[in-house]
Enzyme design. Sequence first.
Site, PDB file in Angstrom:
ATOM      1  N   SER A 130       0.819  -1.218   0.000  1.00 28.25           N
ATOM      2  CA  SER A 130       0.000   0.000   0.000  1.00 28.25           C
ATOM      3  C   SER A 130       0.848   1.263   0.000  1.00 28.25           C
ATOM      4  O   SER A 130       1.920   1.305   0.622  1.00 28.25           O
ATOM      5  CB  SER A 130      -0.913   0.008   1.230  1.00 28.25           C
ATOM      6  N   GLU A 132       0.167   3.712   1.657  1.00 33.31           N
ATOM      7  CA  GLU A 132       0.188   4.191   3.034  1.00 33.31           C
ATOM      8  C   GLU A 132       1.521   3.884   3.720  1.00 33.31           C
ATOM      9  O   GLU A 132       1.868   4.527   4.723  1.00 33.31           O
ATOM     10  CB  GLU A 132      -0.959   3.577   3.831  1.00 33.31           C
ATOM     11  N   TYR A 153      -2.247   0.295  10.374  1.00 34.66           N
ATOM     12  CA  TYR A 153      -2.448  -0.376   9.086  1.00 34.66           C
ATOM     13  C   TYR A 153      -1.191  -0.294   8.225  1.00 34.66           C
ATOM     14  O   TYR A 153      -0.731  -1.296   7.663  1.00 34.66           O
ATOM     15  CB  TYR A 153      -3.627   0.253   8.347  1.00 34.66           C
TER      16      TYR A 153
END
Length: 345
Positions: A130, A132, A153
């Site tokens: 990801s 992120e 996460y």
Amino acid sequence: MKKALITGCTGQDGSYLTEFLLAKGYEVHGLKRRASSFNTDRVDHIFRDLHETGNRFFLHYADLTDGSSLSSLLHSLEPDEIYNLGAQSHVKVSFEVPEFTADVVACGTLRLLEAMRLTGVKCRFYQASSSEMFGSAAPPQSERTAFHPRSPYACAKVFGHDITVNYRESYRIHASSGILFNHESPRRGETFVTRKITRAVTRIKYGVQQKLFLGNLDARRDWGYAPDYVRAMWLMLQQEKPDDYVIGTGEAHSVREFVELAFATVDLDWHKYVEIDPRYFRPAEVDYLCADTAKARKALNWEPAVTFTELVRIMVEADIKDLEARFKGGTEALQLAVAAESGQL
């Protein structure tokens, strides 16, 4: 006939990937978790069409938190390709359930890789990494950018990414990671900001909802269309050598831009309906994500087909169609129902 196993096949990406692989002639197997309510709505249409299409699609009960179920499934299926898309993928929620997020996202990836190693199944592995993971790293972010995760996460995804590299190097597994930037669609979960916006726009348009409450409007993201991104996943596993690839559009837009465009699609002034709610701010914000996709464009010959403007329009129009479909009489019946709710009839 190639055989693929998809974790998270009932999610946004998993459902599009299932359709993509079935169209390629694959036999597709997906994992589903036991729940008290049905959660297969994104793939139900595939089951309905099986007799007509002749496609081979199967769901199995298993869980990324249960290594024995993964090993048993790999042993019985012996898939050619595995796509690990399963996750607790909501960033804000990960602050509230960090341990569960880490168990599914980080340890779940490890369990799946270890199941591959222990069973000796010879297959290719895709890890859903990801954007992120980059967190506060300066844009544009590429495969060479250092990770600086800003949520549980994101931290869990960094572990999943790194353990995939470790198993690739340690056990010669054909394992590739796609570092995917934000990708959306009408199948996006309703609690994610893009779908929250487009769903609210349609409901406000028809008088079902009055206000839209959001957090940081200045956050900038590289938003693409999910079906474009599952094609990139597949391309990675068709390469002779495994590798890691950043996938995105190369353009960043603010949440404010998304809001403005979504409301403009239905000719509404967003300023009249949007309010800021501090509850929706993250404890640690990620301000600016934008992909450098030079490697993927060259090595995979991949590029996105749907623009940001088209993406917003697709999502708004899909939510309008969904809202209208709730009333068998179509738009006119919907308007009458809304008027009745508001006491105008």
